[in-house]
Design a protein around this motif. Sequence first.
Motif, mmCIF file in Angstrom:
data_model
loop_
_atom_site.group_PDB
_atom_site.id
_atom_site.type_symbol
_atom_site.label_atom_id
_atom_site.label_comp_id
_atom_site.label_asym_id
_atom_site.label_seq_id
_atom_site.Cartn_x
_atom_site.Cartn_y
_atom_site.Cartn_z
ATOM 1 N N SER A 125 6.780 7.795 9.191
ATOM 2 C CA SER A 125 7.343 7.053 8.070
ATOM 3 C C SER A 125 8.831 6.818 8.299
ATOM 4 O O SER A 125 9.607 7.775 8.460
ATOM 5 C CB SER A 125 7.144 7.832 6.763
ATOM 6 O OG SER A 125 7.958 7.310 5.733
ATOM 7 N N ASN A 145 1.078 2.527 12.275
ATOM 8 C CA ASN A 145 1.044 2.162 10.854
ATOM 9 C C ASN A 145 1.107 0.643 10.682
ATOM 10 O O ASN A 145 0.405 0.063 9.844
ATOM 11 C CB ASN A 145 2.202 2.816 10.108
ATOM 12 C CG ASN A 145 2.050 4.319 9.983
ATOM 13 O OD1 ASN A 145 0.974 4.866 10.212
ATOM 14 N ND2 ASN A 145 3.131 4.996 9.637
ATOM 15 N N ARG A 149 -1.725 -1.944 9.119
ATOM 16 C CA ARG A 149 -1.401 -2.941 8.095
ATOM 17 C C ARG A 149 -1.936 -4.320 8.496
ATOM 18 O O ARG A 149 -2.556 -5.031 7.703
ATOM 19 C CB ARG A 149 0.117 -3.009 7.914
ATOM 20 C CG ARG A 149 0.577 -3.909 6.798
ATOM 21 C CD ARG A 149 0.332 -3.291 5.447
ATOM 22 N NE ARG A 149 0.985 -4.074 4.401
ATOM 23 C CZ ARG A 149 1.003 -3.731 3.126
ATOM 24 N NH1 ARG A 149 0.416 -2.615 2.732
ATOM 25 N NH2 ARG A 149 1.599 -4.492 2.243
ATOM 26 N N VAL A 165 -7.065 2.052 6.553
ATOM 27 C CA VAL A 165 -5.901 2.838 6.141
ATOM 28 C C VAL A 165 -5.402 3.750 7.256
ATOM 29 O O VAL A 165 -6.117 4.055 8.212
ATOM 30 C CB VAL A 165 -6.238 3.713 4.909
ATOM 31 C CG1 VAL A 165 -6.662 2.861 3.720
ATOM 32 C CG2 VAL A 165 -7.314 4.736 5.252
ATOM 33 N N ASP A 207 -7.356 -0.327 -1.798
ATOM 34 C CA ASP A 207 -6.466 0.592 -1.091
ATOM 35 C C ASP A 207 -6.181 0.164 0.345
ATOM 36 O O ASP A 207 -5.407 0.824 1.041
ATOM 37 C CB ASP A 207 -7.087 1.996 -1.059
ATOM 38 C CG ASP A 207 -7.359 2.545 -2.444
ATOM 39 O OD1 ASP A 207 -6.412 2.578 -3.251
ATOM 40 O OD2 ASP A 207 -8.513 2.936 -2.720
ATOM 41 N N GLN A 210 -2.924 0.608 3.372
ATOM 42 C CA GLN A 210 -1.954 1.576 2.883
ATOM 43 C C GLN A 210 -1.962 2.853 3.729
ATOM 44 O O GLN A 210 -2.807 3.047 4.611
ATOM 45 C CB GLN A 210 -2.234 1.904 1.416
ATOM 46 C CG GLN A 210 -2.100 0.702 0.487
ATOM 47 C CD GLN A 210 -2.154 1.092 -0.965
ATOM 48 O OE1 GLN A 210 -1.341 1.873 -1.461
ATOM 49 N NE2 GLN A 210 -3.132 0.547 -1.694
ATOM 50 N N PHE A 212 -1.802 6.992 3.362
ATOM 51 C CA PHE A 212 -2.015 8.084 2.419
ATOM 52 C C PHE A 212 -1.909 9.434 3.118
ATOM 53 O O PHE A 212 -2.205 9.561 4.304
ATOM 54 C CB PHE A 212 -3.412 7.985 1.788
ATOM 55 C CG PHE A 212 -3.655 6.723 1.003
ATOM 56 C CD1 PHE A 212 -3.180 6.594 -0.295
ATOM 57 C CD2 PHE A 212 -4.362 5.676 1.557
ATOM 58 C CE1 PHE A 212 -3.407 5.437 -1.027
ATOM 59 C CE2 PHE A 212 -4.599 4.515 0.844
ATOM 60 C CZ PHE A 212 -4.113 4.396 -0.457
ATOM 61 N N THR A 218 0.399 8.231 -1.761
ATOM 62 C CA THR A 218 0.909 7.191 -0.868
ATOM 63 C C THR A 218 2.140 7.716 -0.120
ATOM 64 O O THR A 218 3.030 8.316 -0.712
ATOM 65 C CB THR A 218 1.290 5.930 -1.668
ATOM 66 O OG1 THR A 218 0.122 5.456 -2.356
ATOM 67 C CG2 THR A 218 1.801 4.840 -0.730
ATOM 68 N N TRP A 221 6.361 3.677 3.920
ATOM 69 C CA TRP A 221 6.377 3.148 5.284
ATOM 70 C C TRP A 221 7.691 3.519 5.986
ATOM 71 O O TRP A 221 7.747 3.630 7.179
ATOM 72 C CB TRP A 221 6.224 1.629 5.278
ATOM 73 C CG TRP A 221 4.895 1.160 4.795
ATOM 74 C CD1 TRP A 221 4.641 0.415 3.681
ATOM 75 C CD2 TRP A 221 3.599 1.382 5.386
ATOM 76 N NE1 TRP A 221 3.308 0.171 3.557
ATOM 77 C CE2 TRP A 221 2.641 0.749 4.583
ATOM 78 C CE3 TRP A 221 3.193 2.079 6.531
ATOM 79 C CZ2 TRP A 221 1.279 0.773 4.881
ATOM 80 C CZ3 TRP A 221 1.826 2.110 6.824
ATOM 81 C CH2 TRP A 221 0.888 1.471 6.014
#
Length: 221
Positions: A125, A145, A149, A165, A207, A210, A212, A218, A221
Amino acid sequence: MEQALVIGASGGIGRALVAGLQAQGWDVTGLSRREDGLDVTDAGSVNAHLSVLKGPFTRIIIATGALEIGPHGPEKALKQITPEGMAAQFALNATGPALVLAHAARLMPRDAPAVVATLSARVGSIGDNQIGGWHSYRAAKAAVNQIIRGAAIELGRTHKQAACVALHPGTVATNFTKKYLGRHPAVSPEHAAARLLEVMDRLGPEDTGQFFDYSGATVPW
């Protein structure tokens, strides 16, 4: 009986996910490099193993990845970055899941609920990065990630009931992490798998796309 596919089934979390799904009554297909010769960093290997699968799989979990690859461990400072170490991280933790996701549309049902999930990590993240370090691993997880997306957007056009996800399993006590646990509390692979399966059971198309964590919260990002 619904079918599930677990990529990375011989790893600590992967093996526990297979066992957890089987305990719930799923018909599970597990693939790994160690037991099946599946190398997710090689497009030919991914195509050879996944093109022969029929499905449809209403649960696809990509549980591959590593914090330390060969001689390359997580860096504590920018000066420790090497091109070889960074390339290895991207190959396994970002390119590998992307190559698997390229097969997801064919393997998933178009007219039924389904979940495809890739194990990511909170350290990927950008918004949550407060201490730096682990540059190549963080960057590779941030990349996967983004891949999730984009894959969610693409799958959403044809698989209206699917959720695609990224999942953070928490700190899990495995051979890959034991050198780096330090003061962080860790859970067993079995406990981590049970929490992840609970999260996936609650996911719907709203969802998709995303990120998680193991509690269903959540992750930024």
